[in-house]
Design an enzyme around this catalytic site. Structure first.
Site, PDB file in Angstrom:
ATOM      1  N   ALA A 216       0.849  -1.194   0.000  1.00 52.31           N
ATOM      2  CA  ALA A 216       0.000   0.000   0.000  1.00 52.31           C
ATOM      3  C   ALA A 216       0.887   1.248   0.000  1.00 52.31           C
ATOM      4  O   ALA A 216       0.617   2.222  -0.713  1.00 52.31           O
ATOM      5  CB  ALA A 216      -0.924  -0.018   1.209  1.00 52.31           C
TER       6      ALA A 216
ATOM      7  N   LYS B 120      17.712  -8.945  -0.370  1.00 56.15           N
ATOM      8  CA  LYS B 120      17.467  -7.669   0.310  1.00 56.15           C
ATOM      9  C   LYS B 120      16.751  -8.005   1.604  1.00 56.15           C
ATOM     10  O   LYS B 120      15.599  -8.430   1.607  1.00 56.15           O
ATOM     11  CB  LYS B 120      16.615  -6.751  -0.565  1.00 56.15           C
ATOM     12  CG  LYS B 120      16.397  -5.380   0.060  1.00 56.15           C
ATOM     13  CD  LYS B 120      15.778  -4.424  -0.953  1.00 56.15           C
ATOM     14  CE  LYS B 120      15.739  -2.999  -0.445  1.00 56.15           C
ATOM     15  NZ  LYS B 120      14.896  -2.821   0.730  1.00 56.15           N
TER      16      LYS B 120
ATOM     17  N   CYS C 258     -20.390 -30.828  21.040  1.00 58.80           N
ATOM     18  CA  CYS C 258     -21.257 -31.731  21.791  1.00 58.80           C
ATOM     19  C   CYS C 258     -21.597 -31.190  23.177  1.00 58.80           C
ATOM     20  O   CYS C 258     -22.429 -31.764  23.875  1.00 58.80           O
ATOM     21  CB  CYS C 258     -20.613 -33.105  21.915  1.00 58.80           C
ATOM     22  SG  CYS C 258     -19.184 -33.107  23.004  1.00 58.80           S
TER      23      CYS C 258
HETATM   24  S1  IVH Z   1      23.147  -2.361  -0.194  1.00 56.16           S
HETATM   25  C1  IVH Z   1      23.967   2.369  -0.664  1.00 56.16           C
HETATM   26  N1  IVH Z   1      22.390  -4.747   0.359  1.00 56.16           N
HETATM   27  O1  IVH Z   1      17.871  -1.811   1.777  1.00 56.16           O
HETATM   28  C2  IVH Z   1      22.972   1.431  -0.151  1.00 56.16           C
HETATM   29  N2  IVH Z   1      21.093  -2.968   1.182  1.00 56.16           N
HETATM   30  O2  IVH Z   1      16.388   0.248   0.302  1.00 56.16           O
HETATM   31  C3  IVH Z   1      23.585   0.099  -0.147  1.00 56.16           C
HETATM   32  N3  IVH Z   1      19.165  -3.674   2.488  1.00 56.16           N
HETATM   33  O3  IVH Z   1      19.239   0.958   3.364  1.00 56.16           O
HETATM   34  C4  IVH Z   1      22.664  -0.839   0.403  1.00 56.16           C
HETATM   35  N4  IVH Z   1      19.540  -5.830   2.330  1.00 56.16           N
HETATM   36  O4  IVH Z   1      18.872  -1.164   4.731  1.00 56.16           O
HETATM   37  C5  IVH Z   1      22.131  -3.457   0.501  1.00 56.16           C
HETATM   38  N5  IVH Z   1      21.865  -6.942   0.763  1.00 56.16           N
HETATM   39  C6  IVH Z   1      21.611  -5.650   0.917  1.00 56.16           C
HETATM   40  C7  IVH Z   1      20.509  -5.191   1.642  1.00 56.16           C
HETATM   41  C8  IVH Z   1      20.270  -3.833   1.746  1.00 56.16           C
HETATM   42  C9  IVH Z   1      18.749  -4.892   2.822  1.00 56.16           C
HETATM   43  C10 IVH Z   1      18.479  -2.438   2.868  1.00 56.16           C
HETATM   44  C11 IVH Z   1      19.389  -1.401   3.458  1.00 56.16           C
HETATM   45  C12 IVH Z   1      19.218  -0.186   2.620  1.00 56.16           C
HETATM   46  C13 IVH Z   1      17.871  -0.433   2.016  1.00 56.16           C
HETATM   47  C14 IVH Z   1      17.702   0.328   0.741  1.00 56.16           C
END
Ligand code: IVH
Length: 698
Positions: free
Chosen positions: A42, A120, A422
């Site tokens: 959302a 991620k 029951c």
């Molecule tokens: S690289 C310059 N790798 O996603 C930013 N971020 O939406 C480099 N995150 O703030 C981030 N897993 O908190 C990177 N494997 C990963 C990640 C990751 C989660 C998060 C992180 C970042 C956000 C961006």
């Protein structure tokens, strides 16, 4: 870009201002206490709508608009970051990813040599500053330029050691999250302390990290995804951190003792060809459901330091990395009602009735709640907004209430005081409540199950007849069926001479069913059709099953230390029924099975490998899943019959595709299982091809 993703429709300036206000409040809550009133889908839809409106009406853009800002412009901390902590730009499809790759390569004027692909992680970003190998400070991302000091969290986070393997000064960056188990524990501790439950693992991690004085301990997990030099970092290390490719930096971080994705089923991998990049993205997406922590996408980045340096960063995000977002597997909806249903074994289980919500392509109206204690532990109330979560093919679950959306009109969930079926008492001595009458409480359901197609397969014994037989007191369980007389049946509604004769013949025929069907008909808790087949094949006779203890049951594939004692107890409870079945002349042996060979570890090994592996059966050692409509020689076979075929041919039938699946038999309309098998590179056969492979066993 050729992507089509849905977005909020914003028609005029007033709706635009409203939308901006909602988004700003939601992202303040999301990055603050961790409880947003909007779920991720959302929120993303709203921000895309805002961006689209701004593109058409640049003159209306409000300064507080969340577009183009790190963390939607929410939360400011007071510890400056040495290097800004940025966001990532998003794509939502393979085409979007391809367009982004093309854009980056155009900017660089050359192809990117190596990509690094990793999950991620769905938690919150943290900077961990180490001085001389000791963890000195933890800082949240904040607005990207400065964050909040959360050093009080040191010691609560698995994977973030207080001492590194080398006395280096370095900043690790990564994500703090809660695994499913950590989330369950944190919520149990929080509700036990009288607090409201956290809505999901992400808010639980955010809330727990920011709370300074907690009466109880919670545990979180850290995964690193980067390392930077700090003031005081030795020249050598600083140079390496600037020059090494990302993948090698992460190897170094792991060697220092911090956790990285290398320790998970979805480690970061490098890819050079574009196909390999897409394949890895698909693989991580397919494995998502099996992870014990949340991921909301896949991060793709140029691995080489030179590529990153040349691509540079925008004010919000690096140009050398992108997040491929995955659809949300969690939604917020309302808990309307809790139903208490009595199953065929007498178990009284609560079920949540939800305001319909779409989750992973299907509309969800019911979700499991395990038991009364579970409801209490989660602190749920009727009328609550709740987070609903679905992993892969699994039945949706209610995760937690969204406590800050409460209006005060919520009502407690009343657990029944007597059996809702029951009216007899409830045995509450176990976590799962049960009617004191056990199986007798819902005799109709257990008889219906016992005579079903995959058990005794007694044709002509439909629900209406079973209802009448139970109501008339002629049967209380399915062993009574074998004592029914012609006169008794003729006395039932709509039972004439022919149907009575046919039914009696069908009941007589059921006596000759193999042990696996007879055992399955008992409806032992924790066993279905395929487990019943494994048990029958392993023990060969009902007597051997009845003589088996915990240890013996654990020699059957798929039975572990938790299930084994339940089986022993269930079989003891069913002893009178089994005795009556045997007395009625029901078959109690499994044709072709020889029974356990010998005791001890050698026999155990044999049981695990199965006779199949040695006997050269066509599916020996394979885990096979069938899905979609069967055709050709398999047309008309029920799923259970196909599974039986798989097992006759030496394979193990399973219902869900995973990395361990060896073969998927995919008929027409195979759907998501086929997609998953393709992603995981699992071999796929048509029903016709499969039939040819197992022709001898058809
Ligand atoms: S690289 C310059 N790798 O996603 C930013 N971020 O939406 C480099 N995150 O703030 C981030 N897993 O908190 C990177 N494997 C990963 C990640 C990751 C989660 C998060 C992180 C970042 C956000 C961006």
């Amino acid at each position: 870009m050729t992507e089509t993703v849905s977005r909020a429709e914003i028609a005029d300036q007033a709706s635009y201002a409203d939308a901006v206000r909602t988004a700003v409040e939601a992202s303040a809550a999301y990055y603050g206490e961790g409880d947003s009133p909007l779920d991720d889908d959302a929120f993303d839809r709203l921000v895309r709508g805002i961006a689209a409106y701004e593109a058409e009406h640049p003159e209306h853009v409000l300064p507080e608009s969340p577009t183009g800002k790190v963390a939607g412009g929410a939360v400011i901390g007071d510890v400056p970051h040495t290097v800004p902590m940025l966001s990532l730009d998003n794509v939502f499809s393979a085409e979007g990813l391809e367009a982004w790759v093309a854009g980056l390569e155009r900017r660089l004027g050359r192809p990117v040599g190596t990509w690094c692909v990793e999950p991620k992680l769905d938690g919150l970003a943290i900077s961990a500053r180490y001085r001389d190998g000791r963890l000195a400070r933890l800082v949240t991302r904040g607005d990207g330029a400065a964050g909040e000091d959360v050093s009080h969290g040191i010691g609560m986070i698995v994977g973030l050691p207080e001492r590194l393997a080398e006395p280096v000064t370095v900043e690790l960056r990564g994500e703090v999250l809660m695994t499913r188990a950590q989330f369950e524990d944190a919520n149990a501790a929080r509700t036990a302390a009288g607090g409201p439950a956290f809505a999901n693992p992400r808010s639980a991690a955010a809330g727990s990290l920011r709370a300074k004085d907690r009466a109880y301990q919670v545990e979180m997990t850290f995964f690193a995804y980067g390392a930077l030099p700090l003031e005081g970092t030795g020249d050598d290390l600083a140079a390496r951190l600037r020059e090494l490719p990302h993948s090698e930096i992460m190897e170094y971080v792991a060697a220092l003792g911090a956790r990285t994705t290398a320790a998970t089923p979805v480690p970061a991998v490098t890819a050079t060809a574009l196909e390999a990049l897409h394949a890895r993205v698909a693989e991580i997406a397919a494995l998502r459901a099996e992870l014990d922590f949340g991921i909301d996408g896949i991060v793709v980045r140029a691995d080489a330091a030179a590529d990153q340096a040349e691509a540079g960063v925008s004010s919000r995000a690096p140009r050398w990395a992108i997040a491929y977002k995955l659809p949300a597997v969690e939604k917020i909806t309302r808990l309307l009602e809790v139903e208490w249903n009595v199953g065929r074994t007498g178990i009284i289980a609560p079920r949540a009735v939800l305001e319909p919500v779409e989750l992973e392509g299907s509309v969800v109206t019911y979700a499991t709640l395990h038991n009364a204690a579970d409801i209490e532990r989660r602190g749920l109330m009727l009328g609550d907004h709740v987070t609903v979560y679905k992993a892969g093919d699994v039945i949706p679950r209610v995760e937690a209430p969204v406590a800050h959306l409460r209006t005060g009109d919520e009502r407690p969930i009343e657990a029944p005081e007597v059996c809702p079926r029951c009216g007899d008492a409830i045995d509450v001595s176990q976590q799962r409540w049960r009617c004191v009458r056990g199986r007798a409480c819902h005799a109709v359901a257990s008889v219906r199950y016992a005579v079903g197609r995959d058990q005794l397969d007694i044709e002509g014994l439909g629900e209406k007849i079973i209802d009448q037989l139970v109501d008339a007191g002629l049967i209380t369980d399915f062993a009574d069926l074998f004592a029914l007389t012609r006169e008794q049946l003729l006395g039932l509604e709509r039972m004439g001479e022919t149907s009575t004769a046919n039914l009696l013949a069908a009941i007589e025929g059921a006596k000759a069913k193999p042990l696996n069907k007879v055992f399955c008909a008992l409806g032992v808790r924790g066993t279905g059709r395929s487990m019943s087949r494994r048990i029958a094949r392993y023990f060969a006779t009902m007597d051997a099953i009845r003589a088996a203890d915990d240890e013996a049951f654990q020699r059957v594939e798929g039975i572990g230390p938790e299930k084994a004692p339940v089986l022993v107890a269930e079989i003891a409870e069913l002893a009178p029924l089994i005795d009556r079945l045997a007395a009625a002349g029901v078959n109690m042996v499994e044709p072709g099975a020889t029974g356990p060979v010998a005791e001890g570890p050698v026999a155990e090994g044999e049981a695990e490998e199965g006779e199949a592996a040695e006997s050269g059966l066509p599916l020996a050692g394979m885990s096979v899943v069938a899905t979609g409509a069967m055709s050709g020689p398999l047309e008309g076979l029920s799923r259970n019959e196909v599974n039986e075929l798989i097992e006759r041919a030496g394979g193990r039938a399973s219902s869900s595709v995973s990395a361990k699946t060896s073969l998927l038999v995919a008929g027409e309309k195979a759907g998501s299982k086929k997609a998953k098998a393709d992603k995981l590179g699992v071999e796929v056969a048509t029903p016709e091809e499969f039939a040819a492979r197992v022709a001898d066993f058809l």
